[in-house]
Design an enzyme around this catalytic site. Structure first.
Site, PDB file in Angstrom:
ATOM      1  CG  ASN A 210       4.837 -12.901 -10.926  1.00 46.52           C
ATOM      2  OD1 ASN A 210       4.706 -13.961 -11.533  1.00 46.52           O
ATOM      3  ND2 ASN A 210       5.142 -11.759 -11.529  1.00 46.52           N
ATOM      4  CE  LYS A 289      23.977 -12.463  -0.112  1.00 47.90           C
ATOM      5  NZ  LYS A 289      24.674 -13.419   0.731  1.00 47.90           N
ATOM      6  N   PRO A 305       6.606   0.318 -16.905  1.00 44.39           N
ATOM      7  CG  PRO A 305       7.805  -0.049 -18.868  1.00 44.39           C
ATOM      8  CD  PRO A 305       7.966   0.022 -17.378  1.00 44.39           C
TER       9      PRO A 305
HETATM   10  N1  CTP Z   1       0.356  -6.028 -18.177  1.00 43.52           N
HETATM   11  C1  CTP Z   1       1.351  -5.531 -18.994  1.00 43.52           C
HETATM   12  N2  CTP Z   1       2.321  -4.718 -18.484  1.00 43.52           N
HETATM   13  C2  CTP Z   1       2.339  -4.383 -17.180  1.00 43.52           C
HETATM   14  C3  CTP Z   1       1.342  -4.887 -16.319  1.00 43.52           C
HETATM   15  C4  CTP Z   1       0.364  -5.714 -16.862  1.00 43.52           C
HETATM   16  O1  CTP Z   1       1.344  -5.842 -20.185  1.00 43.52           O
HETATM   17  N3  CTP Z   1       3.297  -3.602 -16.714  1.00 43.52           N
HETATM   18  C5  CTP Z   1      -0.708  -6.859 -18.728  1.00 43.52           C
HETATM   19  C6  CTP Z   1      -0.716  -8.291 -18.259  1.00 43.52           C
HETATM   20  O2  CTP Z   1       0.046  -9.127 -19.111  1.00 43.52           O
HETATM   21  C7  CTP Z   1      -2.190  -8.639 -18.300  1.00 43.52           C
HETATM   22  C8  CTP Z   1      -2.844  -7.330 -17.886  1.00 43.52           C
HETATM   23  O3  CTP Z   1      -1.948  -6.315 -18.281  1.00 43.52           O
HETATM   24  O4  CTP Z   1      -2.629  -8.915 -19.600  1.00 43.52           O
HETATM   25  C9  CTP Z   1      -3.052  -7.302 -16.400  1.00 43.52           C
HETATM   26  O5  CTP Z   1      -3.386  -6.017 -16.027  1.00 43.52           O
HETATM   27  P1  CTP Z   1      -2.886  -5.376 -14.661  1.00 43.52           P
HETATM   28  O6  CTP Z   1      -3.473  -4.016 -14.619  1.00 43.52           O
HETATM   29  O7  CTP Z   1      -1.438  -5.426 -14.463  1.00 43.52           O
HETATM   30  O8  CTP Z   1      -3.472  -6.336 -13.646  1.00 43.52           O
HETATM   31  P2  CTP Z   1      -3.159  -6.241 -12.163  1.00 43.52           P
HETATM   32  O9  CTP Z   1      -1.696  -6.131 -11.884  1.00 43.52           O
HETATM   33  O10 CTP Z   1      -3.859  -7.393 -11.593  1.00 43.52           O
HETATM   34  O11 CTP Z   1      -3.801  -4.818 -11.872  1.00 43.52           O
HETATM   35  P3  CTP Z   1      -4.374  -4.306 -10.514  1.00 43.52           P
HETATM   36  O12 CTP Z   1      -3.313  -4.599  -9.547  1.00 43.52           O
HETATM   37  O13 CTP Z   1      -4.617  -2.890 -10.788  1.00 43.52           O
HETATM   38  O14 CTP Z   1      -5.616  -5.131 -10.351  1.00 43.52           O
END
Ligand code: CTP
Length: 406
Positions: A210, A289, A305
């Site tokens: 990302n 690959k 997780p």
């Molecule tokens: N986070 C984490 N571990 C993950 C995913 C996210 O610790 N596997 C943390 C990120 O660091 C951030 C927060 O959770 O602090 C973001 O939440 P998240 O639910 O992942 O946000 P989005 O991906 O934007 O969720 P959604 O797609 O449901 O909006």
């Protein structure tokens, strides 16, 4: 007791007329309780003799790299490891240029390169030299390396000109050293942070990633460190240098980040999840690959997780802070996320607009916690990080005090 008691300070002196003021600085540091060793460049010795500093400090002055006599008393690497802090005052334009380029062609520049402790430079030079684009470029470079720059002052110069370039006076430099060692409000508080994005491998050469730059997380690490916290950063791949004065671990995948965090989560007081963690990873990583054989390619992705949710669910959970990047209904979605993950505080920001977000230098945040909210307006990420660190500190201490009263 002074904040400098038992502190070991290496005072570097380079070749500027302000070198004579460093003798006063040496005395002031010692009077405040610090143990000081002096290193002089050869140009500095044209202004003040090593004997002056030797007589004042009561210790031999180090001037040579790889001189058997001097190396016998303390070799250059031991000297770099001995210090708690390095202050170069005065720091000439030439010395700044040398550290900006990583030179190690004399003892003091070598010490700066070898040292892992914080280093402050007190620039002193003619105003034209200070304002020159080459010097300003070097200043920007060394600030990026984590050097602190103290000064310069503006005013009358030894060369008869007026402008920026005077070394800060010894009393002002002493105050800055004392400030540096003064215990911060988060002294003895350990903070664990995640930052950057994760990369989930598809095959040996490709990954799903990302656009996270890591800038907000790294700025927050520095802000928490400057409040006196012991900071550990678990970072995904970013193009930023690790901040100085912290523990640093680099990872690539969400699972690696999870393992590094969970190994430390029960021992920290505050956990801040700034990382943009991939929610999914390819279920299988191809050993070789993947070749382009078909018109389309499907990848089966499996859930990673949730690090933040799992830390919050621990019996001995630290104070937890999460981030929520939303394109719409920012507060409502962020509050739902806070509750779902059991987080103490969430920092929500609007993404997908022209300003703010992942790749921008600026951002705005809305902070939400049980029964409260606060908006931090659009500003650059390092200012925003300082404000956020301050709010995290306030809420953490409030929760801690309430816990101690019960
Ligand atoms: N986070 C984490 N571990 C993950 C995913 C996210 O610790 N596997 C943390 C990120 O660091 C951030 C927060 O959770 O602090 C973001 O939440 P998240 O639910 O992942 O946000 P989005 O991906 O934007 O969720 P959604 O797609 O449901 O909006």
């Amino acid at each position: 007791m002074s904040s400098l008691d038992n502190k070991k300070i290496l005072l570097g002196v380079t070749g500027g007329i302000a070198a004579y003021k460093s003798a006063v600085l040496l005395r002031a540091l010692q009077a405040a309780g610090a143990e000081v060793r002096v290193v002089m460049t050869s140009a500095a010795q044209a202004f003040v003799t090593p004997l002056t500093f030797q007589a004042l400090s009561g210790h031999p002055v180090y001037t040579e790299l790889l001189d058997p006599g001097q190396e016998a008393s303390m070799d250059h690497i031991s000297l770099a490891r001995w210090a708690d802090f390095i202050l170069v005052a005065p720091a000439t334009a030439d010395f700044i240029a040398r550290v900006a380029n990583g030179h190690a062609n004399d003892l003091l520049s070598t010490l700066c390169l070898a040292a892992t402790v914080p280093i402050a430079l007190a620039p002193a030079m003619n105003q034209g030299m200070w304002l020159n684009v080459a010097t300003q470029g070097n200043i920007e470079t060394i600030s990026g390396y984590g050097y602190q720059l103290w000064g310069p002052d503006e005013g009358d110069q030894a060369c008869g000109e007026t402008g920026p370039g005077r070394m800060l006076e010894p009393e002002a430099l002493l105050a800055k050293v004392m400030d540096f060692f003064a215990p911060g409000p988060l002294q003895d508080v350990s903070v664990l942070l995640t930052a950057g994005g994760t990369q989930e491998p598809i095959d040996p050469v490709r990954f799903v990633g990302n656009r996270s730059s890591g800038r907000m997380g790294y700025a927050l690490v520095e802000a928490m460190r400057d409040l006196g916290a012991e900071v550990t950063l678990i970072s995904g791949p970013v193009s930023l240098l690790p901040p100085t004065g912290i523990e640093f671990h680099s990872i690539q995948t969400a699972q690696e980040m999870y393992a590094e965090v969970m190994a430390r989560a029960s021992d920290c007081n505050i956990f801040v999840a700034v990382a943009a963690v991939a929610d999914y990873r390819p279920g299988e990583v191809a050993k070789e690959k993947i070749k382009k054989r078909n018109d389309s390619l499907s990848l089966e992705m499996v859930r990673n997780p949730d690090i933040l949710a799992d830390v919050s669910a621990l019996d001995d959970a630290p104070f937890t802070v999460g981030f929520a990047a939303e394109t719409e209904q920012v507060e409502a979605y962020a509050e739902a996320k806070r509750l779902a993950k059991g987080v103490d505080m969430i920092a929500a920001n609007q993404v997908g607009t022209s300003e703010g977000g992942f790749e921008s230098d600026r951002n705005a945040l809305t902070l939400l916690w049980e029964g409260g909210r606060e908006s931090l307006p659009m500003m650059n990420k390092s200012q925003l990080a300082r404000q956020l660190a301050d709010r995290i500190k306030t809420h953490y201490l409030k929760v801690e005090n309430a816990r101690n009263e019960n």
